[in-house]
Design a protein around this motif. Structure first.
Motif, mmCIF file in Angstrom:
data_model
loop_
_atom_site.group_PDB
_atom_site.id
_atom_site.type_symbol
_atom_site.label_atom_id
_atom_site.label_comp_id
_atom_site.label_asym_id
_atom_site.label_seq_id
_atom_site.Cartn_x
_atom_site.Cartn_y
_atom_site.Cartn_z
ATOM 1 N N MET A 1 0.789 -1.196 -0.088
ATOM 2 C CA MET A 1 0.118 -0.039 0.001
ATOM 3 C C MET A 1 1.014 1.218 0.109
ATOM 4 O O MET A 1 1.902 1.147 0.606
ATOM 5 N N ILE A 2 0.531 2.461 -0.672
ATOM 6 C CA ILE A 2 1.207 3.516 -1.005
ATOM 7 C C ILE A 2 0.448 4.552 -0.043
ATOM 8 O O ILE A 2 -0.661 4.725 -0.602
ATOM 9 N N VAL A 3 0.835 5.155 1.026
ATOM 10 C CA VAL A 3 -0.073 6.299 1.727
ATOM 11 C C VAL A 3 0.792 7.394 1.323
ATOM 12 O O VAL A 3 1.956 7.718 1.847
ATOM 13 N N ALA A 4 -0.002 8.605 1.054
ATOM 14 C CA ALA A 4 0.728 9.864 0.740
ATOM 15 C C ALA A 4 -0.223 10.864 1.877
ATOM 16 O O ALA A 4 -1.297 10.738 1.978
ATOM 17 N N LEU A 5 0.654 11.575 2.745
ATOM 18 C CA LEU A 5 0.405 12.639 3.412
ATOM 19 C C LEU A 5 0.516 13.969 2.687
ATOM 20 O O LEU A 5 1.583 14.173 2.538
ATOM 21 N N LEU A 6 -0.593 14.548 2.285
ATOM 22 C CA LEU A 6 -0.719 15.836 1.508
ATOM 23 C C LEU A 6 -1.419 16.803 1.970
ATOM 24 O O LEU A 6 -2.751 16.391 2.540
ATOM 25 N N ASN A 7 -1.059 18.089 1.950
ATOM 26 C CA ASN A 7 -1.744 19.273 2.195
ATOM 27 C C ASN A 7 -1.026 20.290 1.799
ATOM 28 O O ASN A 7 0.208 20.318 1.824
ATOM 29 N N GLN A 8 -1.698 21.265 0.931
ATOM 30 C CA GLN A 8 -0.809 22.305 0.382
ATOM 31 C C GLN A 8 -0.614 23.406 1.454
ATOM 32 O O GLN A 8 0.405 24.094 1.458
ATOM 33 N N LYS A 9 -1.309 23.208 2.601
ATOM 34 C CA LYS A 9 -1.019 24.099 3.766
ATOM 35 C C LYS A 9 0.142 23.704 4.477
ATOM 36 O O LYS A 9 0.335 22.427 4.882
ATOM 37 N N GLY A 10 1.001 24.449 4.906
ATOM 38 C CA GLY A 10 2.255 23.792 5.533
ATOM 39 C C GLY A 10 2.087 23.978 7.041
ATOM 40 O O GLY A 10 1.123 24.705 7.494
ATOM 41 N N GLY A 11 2.931 23.286 7.835
ATOM 42 C CA GLY A 11 2.825 23.328 9.252
ATOM 43 C C GLY A 11 1.693 22.573 9.894
ATOM 44 O O GLY A 11 1.430 22.622 11.036
ATOM 45 N N VAL A 12 1.081 21.714 9.052
ATOM 46 C CA VAL A 12 -0.059 20.772 9.701
ATOM 47 C C VAL A 12 0.512 19.510 10.250
ATOM 48 O O VAL A 12 -0.330 18.696 10.714
ATOM 49 N N GLY A 13 1.849 19.146 10.316
ATOM 50 C CA GLY A 13 2.347 17.945 10.702
ATOM 51 C C GLY A 13 2.441 16.906 9.955
ATOM 52 O O GLY A 13 2.456 15.733 10.395
ATOM 53 N N LYS A 14 2.501 17.142 8.612
ATOM 54 C CA LYS A 14 2.597 15.849 7.685
ATOM 55 C C LYS A 14 4.028 14.991 7.774
ATOM 56 O O LYS A 14 3.719 13.853 7.896
ATOM 57 N N ASP A 115 -7.533 26.113 8.569
ATOM 58 C CA ASP A 115 -7.110 25.085 7.883
ATOM 59 C C ASP A 115 -8.232 24.244 6.761
ATOM 60 O O ASP A 115 -7.762 23.741 5.954
ATOM 61 N N GLY A 116 -9.456 24.500 7.155
ATOM 62 C CA GLY A 116 -10.401 23.872 6.518
ATOM 63 C C GLY A 116 -10.498 24.759 5.116
ATOM 64 O O GLY A 116 -10.502 24.027 4.164
ATOM 65 N N TRP A 117 -10.543 25.932 5.216
ATOM 66 C CA TRP A 117 -10.311 26.754 4.051
ATOM 67 C C TRP A 117 -9.200 26.539 3.141
ATOM 68 O O TRP A 117 -9.195 26.400 1.747
ATOM 69 N N ALA A 118 -8.010 26.255 3.712
ATOM 70 C CA ALA A 118 -6.681 26.131 3.145
ATOM 71 C C ALA A 118 -6.691 24.730 2.402
ATOM 72 O O ALA A 118 -5.926 24.595 1.389
ATOM 73 N N SER A 119 -7.614 23.925 2.744
ATOM 74 C CA SER A 119 -7.863 22.559 2.261
ATOM 75 C C SER A 119 -8.670 22.529 1.022
ATOM 76 O O SER A 119 -8.598 21.471 0.027
ATOM 77 N N ALA A 120 -9.325 23.831 0.531
ATOM 78 C CA ALA A 120 -9.982 23.718 -0.685
ATOM 79 C C ALA A 120 -9.220 23.252 -1.794
ATOM 80 O O ALA A 120 -9.771 22.574 -2.889
ATOM 81 N N GLU A 121 -7.884 23.873 -2.048
ATOM 82 C CA GLU A 121 -7.177 23.797 -3.350
ATOM 83 C C GLU A 121 -6.751 22.215 -3.279
ATOM 84 O O GLU A 121 -6.713 21.566 -4.298
ATOM 85 N N MET A 122 -6.492 21.656 -2.257
ATOM 86 C CA MET A 122 -5.946 20.233 -2.046
ATOM 87 C C MET A 122 -7.151 19.327 -2.535
ATOM 88 O O MET A 122 -6.832 18.370 -3.187
ATOM 89 N N LEU A 123 -8.292 19.765 -1.974
ATOM 90 C CA LEU A 123 -9.701 18.771 -2.496
ATOM 91 C C LEU A 123 -9.663 19.039 -3.760
ATOM 92 O O LEU A 123 -10.234 17.909 -4.642
ATOM 93 N N ALA A 124 -9.694 20.061 -4.600
ATOM 94 C CA ALA A 124 -9.486 20.181 -6.068
ATOM 95 C C ALA A 124 -8.687 19.294 -6.536
ATOM 96 O O ALA A 124 -9.064 18.748 -7.832
ATOM 97 N N LEU A 125 -7.443 19.264 -6.218
ATOM 98 C CA LEU A 125 -6.336 18.238 -6.857
ATOM 99 C C LEU A 125 -6.899 16.796 -6.558
ATOM 100 O O LEU A 125 -6.564 15.936 -7.701
ATOM 101 N N LEU A 126 -7.396 16.415 -5.502
ATOM 102 C CA LEU A 126 -7.717 15.176 -5.262
ATOM 103 C C LEU A 126 -8.812 14.858 -6.123
ATOM 104 O O LEU A 126 -9.091 13.780 -6.714
ATOM 105 N N THR A 127 -9.927 15.635 -6.399
ATOM 106 C CA THR A 127 -10.894 15.507 -7.518
ATOM 107 C C THR A 127 -10.439 15.232 -8.965
ATOM 108 O O THR A 127 -10.864 14.374 -9.797
ATOM 109 N N GLU A 128 -9.453 16.075 -9.267
ATOM 110 C CA GLU A 128 -8.907 15.873 -10.302
ATOM 111 C C GLU A 128 -8.147 14.275 -10.466
ATOM 112 O O GLU A 128 -8.283 13.760 -11.478
#
Length: 212
Positions: A1-14, A115-128
């Protein structure tokens, strides 16, 4: 299994979560490789510090901060039970490559509306990414939670009805994570039965059950 920890916002503890997830699985006897896909190279720095401290290697750490990750990660996965990707902040090409490489995406967020608002761009990439990888699993992970705070409860409630959903295991705001990182150690190595170590074990178990 390949698990990626991703968020375009830095400093969230990835990086902290990626290292501890890899370390927990390795401690359970799994063969684990961690890919440092962040140009800052924090996971590689941690691995080097661990070596300087004379600590045993728990898992391999490979630097792959390039947008060919989706082709290279599956090759590494052939020699491992799990591959964990520590993703980059705000590098769209790298993020897309990590999304295409992963079987499971974990999106760490802190208990904050920002953090929720900053995740919007991340979710757009996920949808893509799901256009090409419709089977891609994703979960939010609530990290650095203050005990019984209103903002933690409100953030959890907001994400409860979200897509992707919230992973049921959460990680508290604990000084041990930062303190031990300076010496290249993980929380379960310092105190196996600490609250931080128990949270990481529960987190790794929940993530493991999501394996496709």
């Amino acid at each position: 299994m390949i698990v990626a920890l991703l968020n375009q916002k830095g400093g969230v503890g990835k990086t902290t979560l990626a290292l501890h997830l890899a370390g927990q699985w390795a401690a359970e006897g799994k063969r684990v490789i961690l890919i440092d896909a962040d140009p800052q190279g924090s996971a590689l720095d941690w691995s080097q510090q661990r070596s300087r401290e004379g600590l045993p290697r728990l898992f391999g750490v490979v630097g792959l901060a390039r947008d060919t990750l989706h082709r290279e990660a599956p090759e590494l996965a052939r020699d491992a039970d799990h591959v964990v990707i520590d993703g980059p902040p705000r590098v769209a090409g790298l993020m897309r490559s990590a999304l295409l490489a992963a079987d499971l995406v974990l999106i760490p967020v802190q208990p904050s509306p920002l953090d929720g608002w900053a995740s919007a761009e991340m979710l757009a990439l996920l949808t893509e990414a799901r256009i090409y990888r419709p089977e891609l699993i994703a979960r939010f992970v609530l990290n650095r939670c203050g005990a019984r705070t209103v903002i933690t409860r409100e953030t959890a409630e907001t994400l409860a009805d979200h897509d992707p959903p919230l992973l049921s295991a959460t990680i508290g705001q604990r000084a041990a994570f930062a303190d031990l990182a300076q010496s290249g150690r993980l929380v379960f190595e310092a105190e196996h039965d600490s609250m931080a170590a128990r949270e990481i074990a529960a987190f790794a178990a929940k993530v493991g059950r999501l394996a496709p």
